[in-house]
Scaffold this motif. Structure first.
Motif, mmCIF file in Angstrom:
data_model
loop_
_atom_site.group_PDB
_atom_site.id
_atom_site.type_symbol
_atom_site.label_atom_id
_atom_site.label_comp_id
_atom_site.label_asym_id
_atom_site.label_seq_id
_atom_site.Cartn_x
_atom_site.Cartn_y
_atom_site.Cartn_z
ATOM 1 N N SER A 179 54.139 -21.516 16.608
ATOM 2 C CA SER A 179 54.010 -22.331 15.403
ATOM 3 C C SER A 179 55.203 -23.262 15.238
ATOM 4 O O SER A 179 56.254 -23.097 15.868
ATOM 5 N N GLU A 180 55.050 -24.251 14.356
ATOM 6 C CA GLU A 180 56.191 -25.011 13.870
ATOM 7 C C GLU A 180 56.980 -24.127 12.896
ATOM 8 O O GLU A 180 56.442 -23.183 12.308
ATOM 9 N N ASP B 138 55.654 -22.919 9.272
ATOM 10 C CA ASP B 138 54.224 -23.229 9.131
ATOM 11 C C ASP B 138 53.396 -21.991 9.484
ATOM 12 O O ASP B 138 53.450 -21.520 10.618
#
Length: 260
Positions: free
Chosen positions: A65-66, A69
């Protein structure tokens, strides 16, 4: 909804999100790739990424993931990691302190989520080939064991490999090994076959994770690298907080398992 017959990964995730399903996922949502979860503060993400790259058998990367996020759109358009696994383990300073069914209250803006491949994904291939999978037939979680096989360290992350075990007739064991070898994102071919003591397992009836196995007379025991391995690495790294799936309670993604 019948929890034993999810036709899609999205249906299973929505059942988790609504609090309607919190059981192991082996044998469910057939044909969709299942994933192990590791959620860490971003300060540790680079070291853990290197740990995965150095140990691709137990930690094949499906998605990252970022920072901050909770969504991983490459794995599911509606996926929300805070709710969409059946159960999560919470670690504090390397110790497992709680098991929960969602992590909304624990979520932080510096979290990075790693989703790693799972051997449950290749069970579809075994079932379609009419190879009995004993723990699914018995309605049990798969048996998992810590071994004496050390992983390659990265930063604070290190420790022994965990394996999952399935037993078969000799003929079916050969077929299972061939089928799994075509799915490296689901740990690929096994890391050991036969005598468990050679990899440091003293009693098959007492797994470190999951349920006691079903082994028929004449069966061959086959051991695959397992995505619970990073949980042993978390115990060594002792981060202030880390979150994983509960063993056997996987995130089911929208990625399809291609059957050779």
């Amino acid at each position: 909804m019948d929890t034993l017959h999810f036709e899609t990964a999205e249906q299973l995730r929505l059942a988790c999100r609504r609090g309607q399903f919190s059981a192991p996922t082996s044998g469910l949502a057939e044909g969709y790739q299942q994933g192990n979860i590791v959620i860490l503060p971003s300060a540790l993400a680079d070291d853990f990424l290197r740990y995965c790259v150095r140990n691709p058998k137990p930690a094949p990367i499906l998605g990252i993931s970022e920072v901050g996020d909770p969504r991983l759109p490459s794995l599911g358009a509606d996926l929300d990691i805070r709710f969409d696994a059946p159960r999560y383990r919470v670690f504090r300073n390397g110790e497992a302190v709680d098991t929960v069914t969602d992590i909304e209250a624990l979520w932080r803006d510096d979290f990075v989520t790693f989703v790693l491949g799972c051997s449950f994904s290749f069970e579809t291939a075994l079932l379609r080939a009419d190879i009995p999978v004993r723990h699914i037939e018995a309605g049990r979680n798969v048996a998992m064991y810590e071994t004496n096989i050390e992983t390659a360290p990265s930063g604070p992350f290190s420790g022994p490999m965990v394996v999952s075990m399935r037993s078969f007739t000799p003929q079916d064991a050969i077929r299972a090994i061939i089928l799994s070898s075509h799915l490296p994102q689901a740990h690929g071919a096994p890391v050991h076959i036969g005598d468990p003591s050679q990899i440091g397992i003293s009693d098959l009836a007492k797994p470190d994770f999951g349920d006691a196995p079903v082994i028929h007379p004449g069966d061959v025991t086959v051991f695959w690298a397992c995505g619970v391995t990073p949980q042993t690495a978390i115990r060594h790294a002792r981060p202030e907080i880390a979150i994983t799936h509960a063993p056997g309670h996987m995130l089911v993604t929208d990625l399809r398992t291609e059957i050779a």
